[in-house]
Design an enzyme around this catalytic site. Structure first.
Site, short mmCIF file in Angstrom:
data_model
loop_
_atom_site.label_atom_id
_atom_site.label_comp_id
_atom_site.label_asym_id
_atom_site.label_seq_id
_atom_site.Cartn_x
_atom_site.Cartn_y
_atom_site.Cartn_z
N LYS A 54 0.86 -1.23 -0.01
CA LYS A 54 -0.14 -0.10 -0.03
C LYS A 54 0.77 1.22 0.00
O LYS A 54 0.48 2.21 -0.61
CB LYS A 54 -1.08 -0.06 1.43
N GLN A 100 -4.71 -1.69 9.84
CA GLN A 100 -4.67 -2.78 9.06
C GLN A 100 -5.33 -3.79 9.97
O GLN A 100 -5.04 -3.97 11.32
CB GLN A 100 -2.97 -3.13 8.91
N ASP A 123 -11.05 3.30 4.46
CA ASP A 123 -11.14 1.70 4.06
C ASP A 123 -12.76 1.59 4.02
O ASP A 123 -13.16 0.55 3.69
CB ASP A 123 -11.07 1.02 5.65
N1 GUN Z 1 -6.76 -6.63 5.98
C1 GUN Z 1 -7.32 -7.27 4.93
N2 GUN Z 1 -7.92 -6.61 4.05
C2 GUN Z 1 -7.99 -5.26 4.52
C3 GUN Z 1 -8.50 -4.12 4.09
O1 GUN Z 1 -9.31 -3.85 3.24
N3 GUN Z 1 -8.45 -2.91 4.96
C4 GUN Z 1 -7.79 -3.18 6.25
N4 GUN Z 1 -7.60 -2.09 7.02
N5 GUN Z 1 -7.22 -4.24 6.69
C5 GUN Z 1 -7.47 -5.38 5.93
#
Ligand code: GUN
Length: 301
Positions: A54, A100, A123
């Site tokens: 990311k 996350q 998110d």
């Molecule tokens: N862990 C797995 N997928 C995601 C996501 O889309 N956002 C976040 N914050 N954590 C994740």
């Protein structure tokens, strides 16, 4: 027939290119770059590697990204305080805030996520953003669900009136995707848009006779996290199969990533199929960048 490949990596590359131009326009207007702050709790290898990709993608399009790492032992109150501090710009201007997941078991995940202000919730997990999506006026759409819809639109897969079957009812993917695909497509210039107006079946771990549902799917999305859950006999010939699963398995003494779909067998039945890796994953990342730019634009200044 061998299915055509839904190449998420190539599509993500094209979206990145247009985002880079939009970020430059933003930076020219506001004399600053959009900024994303990511909270990473603990040292789970998978989470660490997602966060790394990311941050790298953010850098490629000109978005500043900061990763704040805290130990796995950090408790709920400390995490809530950290997120509130980020929201007060104590760590620099934060257009987007992402925590996350998954968080360690001892942490109240809902309390931490609810501390992210809805206007920085890139998110799309905050109840306000989930509510806006459910009412058909989305602001931040959860990134993986948005990525799946974008993949269908890009491949010119018709969704209006078609039967989409989603396996997995998570708040992150299954539920928001069901809402998106069932939503009324906007009509632009007299033309109905794509990516919506589907008839949606949302299957889950308590669904009886799963294969009876999946075999009726024109569009089948697997988002469960179980390798080989979807086998060739569960797929209607010619169907579009999208694999959201990311599972690490040991095979022949090697560790490798696979989805929820038995790829080699299902590709002989399906019309379109997304691979793992290189399918939905890269789109999740670019949708996060798009949400961060949107958050910066909504904030202005
Ligand atoms: N862990 C797995 N997928 C995601 C996501 O889309 N956002 C976040 N914050 N954590 C994740």
């Amino acid at each position: 027939m061998t299915a055509q490949l839904l190449d998420g990596r190539a599509l993500a590359g094209r979206i990145e290119e247009s985002l880079r131009a939009e970020v430059e326009t933003f930076a020219g207007m506001f004399r600053r770059r959009p900024r994303l702050v990511v909270v990473l709790v603990g040292d789970m290898a998978a989470s660490g590697s997602y966060v790394k990709s990311k941050a790298a993608a953010a850098e490629r399009v000109g978005i500043d990204a900061e990763v704040i790492r805290v130990p796995a032992e950090t408790d709920t109150a400390a995490l809530v305080a950290l997120v509130r501090g980020i929201a007060r710009d104590a760590h620099g201007p934060a257009d987007g805030i992402l925590v996350q997941l998954p968080l360690p078991k001892h942490v109240d995940t809902v309390a931490v996520l609810d501390a992210v202000p809805p206007d920085r919730d890139v998110d799309g997990f905050h109840p306000e953003n989930a509510g806006l999506l459910s009412q058909g006026r989305p602001r931040f759409i959860p990134c993986t669900a948005a990525g799946v819809q974008r993949m269908l639109i890009d491949a010119d897969v018709p969704t209006a009136g078609r039967h989409a079957v989603i396996v997995g009812r998570s708040d992150i993917v299954g539920k928001p995707l069901a809402l998106l695909l069932a939503s009324k497509s906007p009509t632009i210039g007299g033309l109905r848009g794509q990516g919506g107006d589907a008839t949606v079946t949302l299957c889950h771990s308590r669904s009886e006779n799963l294969a009876d549902h999946t075999r009726r799917a024109d569009i089948l999305v697997a988002a469960v996290g179980r390798p080989n859950l979807i086998t060739a006999d569960m797929v209607k010939p010619g169907a579009v199969v999208i694999d959201v699963g990311i599972n690490r398995i040991e095979q022949d003494g090697k560790s490798r990533l696979v989805g929820d779909v038995d790829f080699e067998a299902v590709r002989e039945v399906a019309g379109w199929i997304s691979p793992v890796p290189g399918g939905v994953g890269p789109l999740t990342v670019v949708m996060l960048l798009a949400n961060t730019l949107l958050a910066a634009e909504l904030r202005g200044k």
